[in-house]
Design a protein around this motif. Structure first.
Motif, mmCIF file in Angstrom:
data_model
loop_
_atom_site.group_PDB
_atom_site.id
_atom_site.type_symbol
_atom_site.label_atom_id
_atom_site.label_comp_id
_atom_site.label_asym_id
_atom_site.label_seq_id
_atom_site.Cartn_x
_atom_site.Cartn_y
_atom_site.Cartn_z
ATOM 1 N N UNK A 113 8.180 31.629 -29.168
ATOM 2 C CA UNK A 113 8.782 31.304 -30.796
ATOM 3 C C UNK A 113 7.440 29.970 -30.908
ATOM 4 N N UNK A 114 7.664 29.204 -31.568
ATOM 5 C CA UNK A 114 6.268 28.534 -32.616
ATOM 6 C C UNK A 114 5.790 27.319 -31.735
ATOM 7 N N UNK A 115 4.651 27.408 -31.316
ATOM 8 C CA UNK A 115 4.326 25.764 -30.675
ATOM 9 C C UNK A 115 4.432 24.683 -31.541
ATOM 10 N N UNK A 116 4.996 23.875 -31.278
ATOM 11 C CA UNK A 116 4.578 22.681 -32.253
ATOM 12 C C UNK A 116 4.033 21.547 -31.447
ATOM 13 N N UNK A 117 4.532 21.249 -30.169
ATOM 14 C CA UNK A 117 3.671 20.116 -29.890
ATOM 15 C C UNK A 117 2.235 20.227 -28.046
ATOM 16 N N UNK A 118 1.327 19.632 -29.026
ATOM 17 C CA UNK A 118 0.491 20.424 -26.919
ATOM 18 C C UNK A 118 -0.101 18.756 -27.160
#
Length: 415
Positions: A388-393
């Motif tokens: 699913x979408x990645x929203x932190x790195x």
């Protein structure tokens, strides 16, 4: 004043002076933000000696050696290719944010499951579950460079301060009347700032747990905030399309930055505290002088909302992430767009530079993170595997570890 020793800071390049004054040990830093492998060390030492009385003729050789070491570090070629190490079934509900301590040995994840978890980076082992919030844990941070405390901000309107080592809760900061969506420690680790949907930001004393100040003036939600490196100013960005600069000591608003026509997605000071960058839903970024509050440039080119923006550590470059599926790198001095990073199949919600400043990392709704070469704009690597979408790195301080957090309830460690 008596100089005791030198400490080297690789990112951004600088030399820390440890000295004694009035019986107390103090530090000050000589920032070398414009240092390149081509800089003449002798000339630079001369310059430093003219402006820094602690550096005398007898110390000149030592300083020159430190400069050469910094140049050698800069000259190292970065061919690091990241390999997937571990997939952590971190939470029972989606992640909201990840943060890493300065040493890179621990990282934290916040989640819709109302917890924050502390992880050992090298093994992927869970060290602590921080429980006590009654709603989504949305914002998380370490008190870097120390890393011995963690702050968590929640939709339950409270912020909690925890001991990294034991997982014990030191304080619960109560006072906001709506969700807390952003927070930050000051560099000295004496204060926590929180931003809330209640239109205010607050400053809290780390030691006592008391509220120090309420920063009022915004007319809509405070979505982002950032201390400057000196810790004497805080900048806040709001849904009311404005940005405010606050004096930390008095809680007084110094400037209101007006010019955006959409809500502010992110705000950040550059390292030397001279500039502020803002990204907005109006599809632009703006650069502002921190001292005067004057807008010095509007960075245009994106076709949709700018969802994230950041400086590299030297403050020479700005990276932007947009709902149009591209990221861009601009010069902070000429304000030109240097490269457009194209390749994602969905909006890019997060962007960050590697500590060395020669790589950009992006997170997208297309379930991938991508690593880019800053100068050529070439995509060097696609980090795949999330469902699913990645929203932190985040990068660690050395730039050789990446943590990605996703809506798929997992985070991944990449070495």
């Amino acid at each position: 004043m008596k100089l005791k020793r030198f400490l080297l800071r690789y990112y951004p390049p600088g030399i820390i002076l440890e000295y004694e004054k009035g019986g107390f040990l103090r530090t000050k830093s000589i920032d070398l933000l414009c240092l390149t492998p081509e800089t003449n060390p002798e000339e630079l030492v001369e310059e430093i000696m003219q402006s820094e009385p602690l550096i005398t003729e007898s110390r000149a050789d030592q300083v020159k050696q430190l400069i050469v070491r910094l140049q050698q570090k800069q000259g190292q070629k970065d061919h690091h290719r990241f390999c997937f190490f571990k997939d952590l079934r971190a939470h029972i509900l989606p992640l909201t944010n990840v943060a890493i301590d300065k040493s890179g040995s621990r990282f934290i994840t916040g989640s819709y499951d109302r917890t924050c978890r502390v992880w050992d980076t090298s093994s992927g082992r869970e060290l602590h579950t921080l429980e006590g919030h009654r709603n989504v844990v949305y914002a998380v941070a370490f008190n870097n460079p120390y890393g011995d405390k963690i702050a968590t901000g929640s939709f339950d309107k409270t912020c909690k301060l925890w001991c990294t080592e034991t997982g014990k809760c030191f304080h619960t900061f109560r006072g906001h009347v709506a969700e807390i969506v952003c927070l930050a420690f000051n560099p000295q680790s004496t204060l926590v700032a929180t931003g809330s949907m209640d239109t205010t930001a607050k400053l809290w004393d780390v030691e006592t747990g008391e509220e120090v100040a309420t920063l009022t003036g915004h007319t809509a939600e405070v979505l982002s905030l950032c201390f400057n490196t000196a810790g004497n100013q805080l900048v806040t960005g709001s849904c009311d399309h404005t940005v405010a600069i606050w004096d930390v000591a008095t809680g007084r608003r110094v400037h209101t930055l007006i010019g955006h026509r959409g809500e502010i997605a992110n705000v950040q000071f550059n390292w030397d505290c001279s500039l502020i960058v803002t990204g907005s839903m109006d599809k632009t970024c703006k650069l502002w002088e921190a001292v005067s509050g004057k807008c010095v440039a509007t960075l245009v080119g994106h076709k949709e909302e700018v969802l994230d923006v950041c400086f590299d550590l030297s403050g020479q470059l700005v990276a932007t992430a947009s709902a149009d599926g591209t990221a861009r790198v601009y010069s902070a001095t000429t304000h030109n767009c240097l490269v457009t990073l194209e390749g994602h199949d969905g909006e890019i919600s997060k962007v960050c530079f590697s500590p060395q400043g020669n790589r950009v990392l992006t997170a997208s709704s297309d379930k991938t993170a991508r690593l880019w070469d800053v100068h050529s704009g070439v995509c060097l690597q696609v980090l795949e595997g999330h469902t699913d979408e990645i929203f932190s790195l985040v990068f660690n301080y050395e730039g050789d570890t990446i943590i990605t957090g996703s809506k798929d309830n997992t985070c991944r460690i990449w070495y």
